[in-house]
Design a protein around this motif. Structure first.
Motif, PDB file in Angstrom:
ATOM      1  N   TYR A 205       1.007  -1.133  -0.028  1.00  0.00           N
ATOM      2  CA  TYR A 205      -0.117   0.095  -0.051  1.00  0.00           C
ATOM      3  C   TYR A 205       0.833   1.292   0.103  1.00  0.00           C
ATOM      4  O   TYR A 205       0.669   2.189  -0.647  1.00  0.00           O
ATOM      5  CB  TYR A 205      -0.795  -0.028   1.300  1.00  0.00           C
ATOM      6  N   ILE A 206       1.778   1.409   0.759  1.00  0.00           N
ATOM      7  CA  ILE A 206       2.712   2.551   0.837  1.00  0.00           C
ATOM      8  C   ILE A 206       3.541   2.699  -0.691  1.00  0.00           C
ATOM      9  O   ILE A 206       3.375   3.841  -0.976  1.00  0.00           O
ATOM     10  CB  ILE A 206       3.942   2.254   2.019  1.00  0.00           C
ATOM     11  N   TYR A 207       3.897   1.570  -0.849  1.00  0.00           N
ATOM     12  CA  TYR A 207       5.008   1.918  -2.265  1.00  0.00           C
ATOM     13  C   TYR A 207       4.081   2.020  -3.524  1.00  0.00           C
ATOM     14  O   TYR A 207       4.330   2.971  -3.906  1.00  0.00           O
ATOM     15  CB  TYR A 207       5.804   0.573  -2.478  1.00  0.00           C
ATOM     16  N   GLN A 208       2.897   1.635  -3.531  1.00  0.00           N
ATOM     17  CA  GLN A 208       1.712   1.814  -4.419  1.00  0.00           C
ATOM     18  C   GLN A 208       1.508   3.341  -4.304  1.00  0.00           C
ATOM     19  O   GLN A 208       1.382   4.104  -5.406  1.00  0.00           O
ATOM     20  CB  GLN A 208       0.427   1.105  -4.328  1.00  0.00           C
ATOM     21  N   GLN A 209       1.277   4.056  -3.221  1.00  0.00           N
ATOM     22  CA  GLN A 209       0.731   5.442  -2.990  1.00  0.00           C
ATOM     23  C   GLN A 209       1.910   6.205  -3.576  1.00  0.00           C
ATOM     24  O   GLN A 209       1.853   7.269  -4.110  1.00  0.00           O
ATOM     25  CB  GLN A 209       0.256   5.585  -1.770  1.00  0.00           C
ATOM     26  N   PHE A 210       3.292   5.995  -3.237  1.00  0.00           N
ATOM     27  CA  PHE A 210       4.311   6.751  -3.548  1.00  0.00           C
ATOM     28  C   PHE A 210       4.499   6.557  -5.078  1.00  0.00           C
ATOM     29  O   PHE A 210       5.030   7.707  -5.751  1.00  0.00           O
ATOM     30  CB  PHE A 210       5.657   6.209  -2.824  1.00  0.00           C
ATOM     31  N   ILE A 211       4.399   5.563  -5.521  1.00  0.00           N
ATOM     32  CA  ILE A 211       4.556   5.423  -7.049  1.00  0.00           C
ATOM     33  C   ILE A 211       3.408   6.248  -7.967  1.00  0.00           C
ATOM     34  O   ILE A 211       3.750   7.070  -8.653  1.00  0.00           O
ATOM     35  CB  ILE A 211       4.145   3.896  -7.406  1.00  0.00           C
TER      36      ILE A 211
END
Length: 508
Positions: A205-211
């Motif tokens: 979830y965190i990496y998806q949001q940053f991407i």
């Protein structure tokens, strides 16, 4: 908006004319220290923490010797002061979260970008988006914003916006996520133990949001993720930095990341202890990585890559592709120019002070001994039971305590001495600086070794009142729950930290 590397025909023509050594210089980021070889052939360079003047001088010297453009990078996970001695020091990413002010995290990024660019930096390895799932994970601690994924995302995203809005490239680390292990990837290949669903709901979830929000660089950690990978022929899960299923299938294809993947330092045993160093460098590129951190394109390095190309373990097409991506990335940054934006530098220290004021706290005071009344002369023992502390901080604390009382500083006095002091009533109070800072290659975040023996003998339960202050790892209360009755947490330190602690201890 999602970051996608811009195609560049001039870069493509340049790459197609390069020999292997020239190509390899495009896809490594060597670190410069006094004993190592010249790095002026490389396009990217890591500068270790030092003073403002020394770092600026190094960058200027390397730039003057180089025939091509370069990007310089260092570690600034929470403000420039953590790497540049002389820049504004903020306490930590955990302090940003404890302060509860998202805008302060943004302003910390803004200050870091301005001060770093003044020195000559273009890029930082930060923020750290690891979740502190295990409070005693040795390399995470106050580098992480929280054990809560939403807080990690909220405050690190604000910091990244501050960095990139003011022209400094940010890097997320450490994919696929540290913070749940008891092991340090500097020493071994550590493991993220989450199931697929747990990982998707947290780190995914965190990496998806940053991407989706434009992160340009992600650092591949030397951390395995069994939920998304398979064991090798030895029955061992590989680190993400060497795993095609993690870098390509998961990060690029499932999460949709199209930016730069840089490895964590290649001298870490989580990388070069998993397999032979040169084989690992080859495996990183084949797994989908773009740039090797701390790799130096020596004659031996070039010869080994030639061997792998000749044997079919590596192809020139892969090397050319990675070089093309890295040089396009460099050219994009150069194209934006180096004009520093308008700033409010005079307020940077104010922002840091505000973060200290909002984050420092009296965690507990069971016997209600705070604040100390200054209605008579006091004698205080400043006891230091600490691992990996900056002892200039301790000296400053002792000096400022001396403004309120007569103070004796006792470092690692031993539990027998502490029991004698506590029983004798020689001192009105014992103020104990306690705890541990995360430090690479130690596998340690709690009191350990002979230092830990200071906590024996029950000296904190005698008549002399004891106040514990922890400037580092903020979970000493879990380890010594019954023993510590009065505890102040600072979540790192900045210039204003000791003033804030003293305001808790003494009633002015």
């Amino acid at each position: 908006m999602k970051y996608i590397i811009k195609e560049n025909k001039m870069v493509l023509e340049k790459v197609n004319k390069m020999n292997l050594e020239e190509l390899l210089n495009c896809i490594v980021c060597p670190n410069i220290v006094a004993t190592q070889e010249d790095v002026t052939k490389a396009y990217f360079c890591f500068i270790h923490p030092n003073t403002y003047d020394n770092m600026k001088r190094k960058i200027e010297n390397i730039t003057s010797l180089n025939q091509h453009k370069m990007l310089f990078v260092t570690d600034m996970e929470a403000g420039a002061g953590s790497a540049i001695d002389g820049a504004t020091r903020f306490p930590s990413m955990r302090a940003a979260c404890e302060a509860g002010d998202e805008n302060l995290a943004y302003l910390m990024g803004k200050a870091a970008a301005y001060e770093a660019r003044k020195v000559g930096f273009h890029w930082t390895f930060g923020p750290c988006v690891d979740i502190l799932g295990n409070h005693f994970s040795p390399m995470t601690s106050i580098r992480s914003a929280s054990e809560n994924k939403d807080d990690v995302l909220k405050y690190t995203a604000a910091y990244m916006r501050g960095l990139q809005d003011f022209g400094l490239i940010a890097t997320l680390k450490h994919f696929p996520g540290d913070g749940y292990t008891m092991f340090d990837q500097h020493l071994t290949t550590s493991c993220n133990p989450l199931t697929k669903k747990q990982w998707d709901d947290s780190y995914g979830y965190i990496y998806q949001q940053f991407i989706h929000n434009g992160v340009k660089v992600i650092m591949a950690g030397h951390i395995s993720l069994p939920a998304y990978d398979e064991k090798d022929s030895n029955g061992i899960y590989p680190p993400a930095s060497l795993s095609y299923p993690l870098l390509t299938n998961l990060l690029k294809e499932k999460l949709g990341f199209e930016g730069i993947i840089i490895s964590d330092a290649t001298e870490m045993s989580g990388f070069c202890g998993y397999m032979n160093y040169y084989e690992a460098c080859c495996a990183f590129f084949n797994a989908g990585g773009d740039c090797l951190l701390f790799a130096h394109p020596t004659e031996e390095f070039v010869d080994k890559m030639k061997e792998y190309i000749a044997s079919g373990k590596l192809t020139m097409e892969v090397i050319q592709n990675r070089a093309y991506r890295m040089l396009c990335f460099l050219e994009e940054y150069v194209a934006q120019g180096n004009t520093l934006p308008e700033n409010d530098k005079e307020n940077f220290e104010i922002y840091a002070n505000q973060m200290v004021d909002l984050s420092c706290k009296i965690y507990r005071d069971r016997n209600h001994i705070l604040p100390i009344q200054l209605d008579k002369p006091l004698k205080i023992a400043h006891v230091v039971i600490a691992c990996q502390y900056d002892f200039s901080l301790i000296e400053k604390f002792t000096k400022q305590l001396s403004s309120f009382a007569s103070v004796d500083e006792l470092r690692d006095p031993g539990c027998k001495k502490l029991k004698e002091i506590a029983r004798s009533k020689e001192y009105d109070y014992i103020i104990c600086s306690i705890g541990c800072f995360p430090w690479f290659g130690t596998n340690q975040i709690t009191l350990s070794g002979v230092i830990a023996r200071n906590m024996m003998n029950g000296w904190m339960k005698y008549e002399t009142k004891v106040i514990f202050v922890d400037f580092g790892h903020p979970y000493i209360h879990e380890e010594y729950d019954a023993m510590i009755d009065t505890l102040i947490y600072t979540y790192g330190y900045a210039n204003h930290t000791i003033d804030k602690v003293l305001s808790f201890i003494f009633k002015k």
